[in-house]
Write a protein that holds these residues in place. Structure first.
Motif, PDB file in Angstrom:
ATOM      1  N   ASN A  67       0.845  -1.191   0.000  1.00 40.09           N
ATOM      2  CA  ASN A  67       0.000   0.000   0.000  1.00 40.09           C
ATOM      3  C   ASN A  67       0.881   1.243   0.000  1.00 40.09           C
ATOM      4  N   TYR A  68       0.439   2.272  -0.697  1.00 33.60           N
ATOM      5  CA  TYR A  68       1.155   3.538  -0.770  1.00 33.60           C
ATOM      6  C   TYR A  68       0.369   4.598  -0.017  1.00 33.60           C
ATOM      7  N   VAL A  69       1.021   5.248   0.931  1.00 33.71           N
ATOM      8  CA  VAL A  69       0.409   6.280   1.758  1.00 33.71           C
ATOM      9  C   VAL A  69       0.869   7.643   1.241  1.00 33.71           C
ATOM     10  N   LEU A  70      -0.074   8.556   1.055  1.00 35.87           N
ATOM     11  CA  LEU A  70       0.246   9.875   0.519  1.00 35.87           C
ATOM     12  C   LEU A  70       1.006  10.715   1.535  1.00 35.87           C
ATOM     13  N   SER A  71       2.084  11.334   1.083  1.00 33.44           N
ATOM     14  CA  SER A  71       2.884  12.240   1.898  1.00 33.44           C
ATOM     15  C   SER A  71       3.039  13.548   1.124  1.00 33.44           C
ATOM     16  N   LYS A  72       2.883  14.663   1.803  1.00 34.21           N
ATOM     17  CA  LYS A  72       3.137  15.959   1.155  1.00 34.21           C
ATOM     18  C   LYS A  72       4.627  16.119   0.888  1.00 34.21           C
ATOM     19  N   SER A  73       5.460  15.552   1.766  1.00 30.39           N
ATOM     20  CA  SER A  73       6.905  15.636   1.625  1.00 30.39           C
ATOM     21  C   SER A  73       7.545  14.385   2.228  1.00 30.39           C
ATOM     22  N   ILE A  74       8.038  13.521   1.377  1.00 33.66           N
ATOM     23  CA  ILE A  74       8.716  12.320   1.870  1.00 33.66           C
ATOM     24  C   ILE A  74       9.924  12.709   2.716  1.00 33.66           C
ATOM     25  N   ASN A  75      10.610  13.779   2.330  1.00 38.03           N
ATOM     26  CA  ASN A  75      11.777  14.228   3.106  1.00 38.03           C
ATOM     27  C   ASN A  75      11.408  14.599   4.536  1.00 38.03           C
ATOM     28  N   THR A  76      10.191  15.033   4.764  1.00 41.88           N
ATOM     29  CA  THR A  76       9.718  15.365   6.109  1.00 41.88           C
ATOM     30  C   THR A  76       9.182  14.130   6.830  1.00 41.88           C
ATOM     31  N   THR A  77       8.543  13.226   6.074  1.00 42.94           N
ATOM     32  CA  THR A  77       7.909  12.052   6.682  1.00 42.94           C
ATOM     33  C   THR A  77       8.925  10.994   7.117  1.00 42.94           C
ATOM     34  N   TRP A 100       7.430  10.628  -6.333  1.00 44.43           N
ATOM     35  CA  TRP A 100       8.501   9.928  -5.610  1.00 44.43           C
ATOM     36  C   TRP A 100       7.890   8.890  -4.698  1.00 44.43           C
ATOM     37  N   TRP A 101       8.704   7.900  -4.306  1.00 40.36           N
ATOM     38  CA  TRP A 101       8.258   6.860  -3.393  1.00 40.36           C
ATOM     39  C   TRP A 101       9.412   6.450  -2.489  1.00 40.36           C
ATOM     40  N   ALA A 102       9.061   5.819  -1.399  1.00 38.59           N
ATOM     41  CA  ALA A 102      10.026   5.263  -0.455  1.00 38.59           C
ATOM     42  C   ALA A 102       9.316   4.109   0.254  1.00 38.59           C
ATOM     43  N   VAL A 103      10.082   3.176   0.797  1.00 38.54           N
ATOM     44  CA  VAL A 103       9.494   2.029   1.508  1.00 38.54           C
ATOM     45  C   VAL A 103       9.970   2.053   2.953  1.00 38.54           C
ATOM     46  N   PHE A 104       9.028   1.809   3.863  1.00 39.02           N
ATOM     47  CA  PHE A 104       9.366   1.789   5.287  1.00 39.02           C
ATOM     48  C   PHE A 104       8.732   0.588   5.962  1.00 39.02           C
ATOM     49  N   GLN A 105       9.239   0.291   7.158  1.00 41.41           N
ATOM     50  CA  GLN A 105       8.667  -0.764   7.987  1.00 41.41           C
ATOM     51  C   GLN A 105       8.376  -0.167   9.346  1.00 41.41           C
ATOM     52  N   GLU A 106       7.159  -0.369   9.822  1.00 39.31           N
ATOM     53  CA  GLU A 106       6.803   0.147  11.145  1.00 39.31           C
ATOM     54  C   GLU A 106       7.227  -0.864  12.206  1.00 39.31           C
ATOM     55  N   PRO A 107       7.254  -0.474  13.492  1.00 39.69           N
ATOM     56  CA  PRO A 107       7.783  -1.357  14.540  1.00 39.69           C
ATOM     57  C   PRO A 107       7.108  -2.725  14.645  1.00 39.69           C
ATOM     58  N   GLY A 108       5.855  -2.832  14.213  1.00 38.48           N
ATOM     59  CA  GLY A 108       5.154  -4.115  14.262  1.00 38.48           C
ATOM     60  C   GLY A 108       5.481  -5.032  13.091  1.00 38.48           C
TER      61      GLY A 108
END
Length: 143
Positions: A67-77, A100-108
């Motif tokens: 899933n892709y979550v919208l960010s106004k600024s990936i550099n800030t998020t 632009w896109w980036a991939v992250f993993q949350e603590p869970g």
């Protein structure tokens, strides 16, 4: 209605067999697919948003949904994600002509992507309309 930051804006299927996956969703739900051969990718349109894409899963990864979550600024998020205990798996990367896109993993353990729209260029003001406004303004001053 404009999409709000934090909304899921794109769903991407990473499949072991994209052809069979596409056929399945077309047959069962009537989804429409548009091939993007230069990217080995297909975009799909479901009856309502979010829409998404389909591709073969990457090396060392099995089938999954991203899933892709919208960010106004990936550099800030991205720093917010790290401060909250998440980790960055893929840094900010460009999708040519899109954003632009980036991939992250949350603590869970859930893996998600961020998406930032590329700013749309502003359309130049029509020259004829600008000239008419200038003429009208000039006439008002002369009176």
């Amino acid at each position: 209605m404009a999409q709000k930051e934090g909304s899921i804006v794109h769903v991407e299927f990473h499949s072991a067999d994209p052809t069979r996956t596409k056929q399945f969703y077309q047959q069962v739900f009537g989804w429409k697919f548009q091939e993007i051969p230069e990217m080995n990718y297909a975009m799909f349109q479901a009856p309502s948003p979010p829409h998404g894409g389909l591709q073969k899963h990457g090396e060392g990864r099995g089938p999954m949904v991203m899933n892709y979550v919208l960010s106004k600024s990936i550099n800030t998020t991205l720093p917010k994600i790290q401060a909250a205990g998440g980790s960055i798996l893929v840094p900010k990367s460009e999708i040519p002509g899109q954003g632009w896109w980036a991939v992250f993993q949350e603590p869970g353990g859930t893996v998600m992507s961020l998406y930032e729209n590329m700013p749309k260029p502003r359309a130049p003001a029509p020259k004829k309309a600008a000239k008419r406004k200038a003429k009208k303004a000039g006439r008002r001053r002369k009176r």
